[in-house]
Scaffold this motif. Structure first.
Motif, PDB file in Angstrom:
ATOM      1  N   GLU A  51       6.638  -4.461   8.015  1.00  0.00           N
ATOM      2  CA  GLU A  51       6.122  -3.690   9.147  1.00  0.00           C
ATOM      3  C   GLU A  51       5.594  -2.363   8.605  1.00  0.00           C
ATOM      4  O   GLU A  51       6.327  -1.581   7.992  1.00  0.00           O
ATOM      5  CB  GLU A  51       7.220  -3.438  10.183  1.00  0.00           C
ATOM      6  N   VAL A  52       4.301  -2.105   8.834  1.00  0.00           N
ATOM      7  CA  VAL A  52       3.650  -0.908   8.316  1.00  0.00           C
ATOM      8  C   VAL A  52       3.319   0.014   9.475  1.00  0.00           C
ATOM      9  O   VAL A  52       2.502  -0.339  10.339  1.00  0.00           O
ATOM     10  CB  VAL A  52       2.359  -1.258   7.547  1.00  0.00           C
ATOM     11  N   PRO A  53       3.946   1.213   9.565  1.00  0.00           N
ATOM     12  CA  PRO A  53       3.613   2.166  10.630  1.00  0.00           C
ATOM     13  C   PRO A  53       2.126   2.484  10.626  1.00  0.00           C
ATOM     14  O   PRO A  53       1.494   2.563   9.569  1.00  0.00           O
ATOM     15  CB  PRO A  53       4.447   3.398  10.280  1.00  0.00           C
TER      16      PRO A  53
ATOM     17  N   PRO B 206      -2.387  -6.416   0.843  1.00  0.00           N
ATOM     18  CA  PRO B 206      -1.990  -6.713  -0.546  1.00  0.00           C
ATOM     19  C   PRO B 206      -1.172  -5.588  -1.167  1.00  0.00           C
ATOM     20  O   PRO B 206      -0.190  -5.840  -1.880  1.00  0.00           O
ATOM     21  CB  PRO B 206      -3.330  -6.899  -1.269  1.00  0.00           C
ATOM     22  N   THR B 207      -1.557  -4.339  -0.889  1.00  0.00           N
ATOM     23  CA  THR B 207      -0.836  -3.194  -1.462  1.00  0.00           C
ATOM     24  C   THR B 207       0.580  -3.108  -0.905  1.00  0.00           C
ATOM     25  O   THR B 207       1.548  -2.896  -1.657  1.00  0.00           O
ATOM     26  CB  THR B 207      -1.591  -1.884  -1.163  1.00  0.00           C
ATOM     27  N   LYS B 208       0.713  -3.290   0.397  1.00  0.00           N
ATOM     28  CA  LYS B 208       2.037  -3.204   1.014  1.00  0.00           C
ATOM     29  C   LYS B 208       2.911  -4.391   0.629  1.00  0.00           C
ATOM     30  O   LYS B 208       4.140  -4.265   0.547  1.00  0.00           O
ATOM     31  CB  LYS B 208       1.895  -3.111   2.538  1.00  0.00           C
ATOM     32  N   TYR B 209       2.295  -5.532   0.383  1.00  0.00           N
ATOM     33  CA  TYR B 209       3.072  -6.687  -0.093  1.00  0.00           C
ATOM     34  C   TYR B 209       3.704  -6.379  -1.447  1.00  0.00           C
ATOM     35  O   TYR B 209       4.910  -6.603  -1.662  1.00  0.00           O
ATOM     36  CB  TYR B 209       2.173  -7.920  -0.200  1.00  0.00           C
TER      37      TYR B 209
ATOM     38  N   VAL C  51      -0.767 -12.431   8.783  1.00  0.00           N
ATOM     39  CA  VAL C  51      -0.696 -11.211   9.589  1.00  0.00           C
ATOM     40  C   VAL C  51      -0.271 -11.619  11.003  1.00  0.00           C
ATOM     41  O   VAL C  51      -0.959 -12.400  11.661  1.00  0.00           O
ATOM     42  CB  VAL C  51      -2.035 -10.471   9.608  1.00  0.00           C
ATOM     43  N   THR C  52       0.856 -11.106  11.457  1.00  0.00           N
ATOM     44  CA  THR C  52       1.422 -11.540  12.744  1.00  0.00           C
ATOM     45  C   THR C  52       1.172 -10.554  13.881  1.00  0.00           C
ATOM     46  O   THR C  52       1.317 -10.910  15.047  1.00  0.00           O
ATOM     47  CB  THR C  52       2.937 -11.771  12.595  1.00  0.00           C
ATOM     48  N   LYS C  53       0.804  -9.310  13.564  1.00  0.00           N
ATOM     49  CA  LYS C  53       0.554  -8.342  14.636  1.00  0.00           C
ATOM     50  C   LYS C  53      -0.445  -7.296  14.174  1.00  0.00           C
ATOM     51  O   LYS C  53      -0.231  -6.615  13.166  1.00  0.00           O
ATOM     52  CB  LYS C  53       1.855  -7.656  15.063  1.00  0.00           C
TER      53      LYS C  53
ATOM     54  N   VAL D 285       1.397  -2.469  11.956  1.00  0.00           N
ATOM     55  CA  VAL D 285       0.871  -3.762  11.501  1.00  0.00           C
ATOM     56  C   VAL D 285       2.036  -4.570  10.941  1.00  0.00           C
ATOM     57  O   VAL D 285       2.843  -4.067  10.155  1.00  0.00           O
ATOM     58  CB  VAL D 285      -0.213  -3.573  10.424  1.00  0.00           C
ATOM     59  N   GLU D 286       2.123  -5.821  11.340  1.00  0.00           N
ATOM     60  CA  GLU D 286       3.209  -6.675  10.868  1.00  0.00           C
ATOM     61  C   GLU D 286       2.624  -7.916  10.199  1.00  0.00           C
ATOM     62  O   GLU D 286       1.646  -8.494  10.678  1.00  0.00           O
ATOM     63  CB  GLU D 286       4.115  -7.087  12.031  1.00  0.00           C
TER      64      GLU D 286
END
Length: 465
Positions: A18-20, A73-76, A95-97, A104-105
């Motif tokens: 989950e990315v704010p 890719p970076t957040k993964y 990407v689910t959301k 972003v989820e």
């Protein structure tokens, strides 16, 4: 950023990320800069259009989609590092959301190295053959050295095994000429087995100027798998004359003054080769013991990729023509189904071996020094006949540089285990592995180096005609 890891199986996990929304700002800025160069808006120079006009032209949703593609890719990778996930292979990301102003989820399913229970290395015991030096081995080494200094002399007699001949070769299949099997003035050592099957038997007994015929099954080219009628015309026959094994030869061919000194040096060399072979046998048997005793759940995606690579490599010499490759397999007495089953078994064994050695490297905290990596690069470059710089360039372009590092690390890990194992020969004598393996190189490369040295005298005497 928040991330959690779900264990789906011993070899696969799902990473939930989950990315704010505020962490997306650097990606928004990057996307705006890229779009500003690509989108032409009247009144603004390239790269100078403001974000709101860009969004008005292509839509906020499109911008957000670009941002997500940029950031995922970076957040993964960040999640993998933060959660210390030992990934292998490529992830399946979903990407689910994606909602404007909301976090972003996404999820990433990926194969991971399984947790392995390794045995106590000191409890591993293997047996290898003794390594005595025989006079026959010394004689063979001396004969190879003599062959290096041999001369070729034309003879007027029927061809015998070991002769050197100059031949013209042609082949037909059902009356159609086979271009790739047609040549003139070909130099060949009879009995070497380096040409098509059946030629040695056909040549023996034939004299200079004579012609002989035989039938063989082609193993490559347009007519792979078909029987070809081959015609061979002998242009000349030469035999190799070896210099006498005496003091004069020893002085000419080595730094020694007498043949006895030369033979003693060759005896020591054979001894090194024999003991090195012991080290290689010990390494292989210790590895087999590990494969037999360690339970390894296999990541199916990794195995499938290994199988696919083996199949690709096998078909590549046939220009990826499946029919030609299958015909070739028939000449080898194997069906495609049997080949595929064998490729799968070999792939599973290779993946299992890699996982075990990686686990050992982690447990033993094996590191790779720069000089060790350099040695491997130089060694591999020599094998392929290219410069080390060119080898490194190709490895980087193909994404294989990490694999070179991993191979060196695995080799060191296995060497560490072999040193701790108990190795005896069949006569009960304990083998000194520290002496065999040495401090700087593993047994596999050392063995190859010794074999290459031993083969130097095999350089054909044809150059001395």
């Amino acid at each position: 950023m928040k991330s959690t890891v779900e264990q789906l199986s011993p070899t696969r996990v799902r990473i939930n990320v989950e990315v704010p929304f505020d962490e997306l700002k650097p990606s928004f800025d990057s996307v705006y800069r890229k779009l500003a160069q690509q989108v032409n808006i009247p009144g603004f120079r390239p790269g100078k259009a403001p974000a709101r006009l860009l969004e008005g032209r292509i839509g906020r949703a499109a911008v957000l989609s670009e941002v997500v593609n940029d950031v995922v890719p970076t957040k993964y990778l960040e999640a993998v590092q933060n959660d210390e996930v030992a990934t292998i292979g490529r992830p399946d990301i979903e990407v689910t959301k994606v909602e404007d102003g909301e976090p972003v989820e996404f999820t990433a399913e990926v194969d991971v190295r399984p947790e392995l229970t390794l045995p106590a290395y000191g409890e591993i015991a293997v047996t290898v053959d003794p390594a005595p030096v025989t006079e026959e081995q010394v004689d063979s080494e001396l004969d190879q050295l003599r062959a290096r200094f041999g001369t070729l002399s034309t003879v007027e007699r029927a061809i015998e095994n070991g002769d050197f001949v100059s031949i013209d070769l042609s082949a037909t299949v059902d009356g159609t000429k086979v271009d790739e099997a047609t040549t003139t003035g070909l130099s060949y050592e009879v009995g070497s087995g380096e040409l098509i099957e059946g030629i040695d038997e056909a040549l023996i007994g034939t004299e200079s100027g004579g012609t002989t015929h035989f039938t063989t099954k082609l193993v490559a080219g347009e007519f792979v798998g078909k029987d070809a009628d081959v015609e061979v015309t002998v242009q000349s026959v030469k035999e190799r004359e070896l210099p006498e094994a005496d003091d004069e030869f020893a002085s000419m061919a080595s730094e020694f003054d007498t043949i006895d000194e030369l033979r003693e040096s060759l005896r020591e060399r054979v001894g090194r080769m024999n003991t090195m072979q012991q080290a290689v046998d010990a390494r292989d048997k210790v590895l087999e013991a590990l494969l037999d005793t360690v339970e390894v759940p296999l990541p199916q995606a990794v195995v499938d990729a290994e199988v696919e690579q083996r199949q690709h490599d096998a078909v590549h010499p046939f220009d990826h023509d499946e029919d030609q490759f299958n015909a070739y397999l028939e000449t080898q007495g194997q069906t495609r189904e049997e080949f595929d089953a064998e490729a799968k078994a070999e792939a599973e064994k290779a993946v299992k071996q890699q996982l075990i050695l990686d686990a050992i490297a982690e447990q033993e905290q094996v590191s790779v020094e720069q000089n060790e990596l350099t040695e491997r690069i130089i060694y591999q470059a020599q094998r392929f006949g290219i410069s080390p710089d060119e080898y490194v360039k190709r490895a980087q372009e193909s994404g294989q540089f990490g694999a070179i590092f991993a191979d060196v690390r695995r080799g060191k890990a296995l060497s560490n285990v072999v040193r701790q194992a108990t190795v005896t020969d069949t006569e009960g004598a304990k083998i000194d592995l520290e002496e065999l393996f040495g401090e700087a190189k593993d047994a596999a490369e050392a063995e190859t180096a010794e074999v290459e040295k031993a083969e130097e005298p095999e350089e054909k005497a044809e150059g001395q005609e």
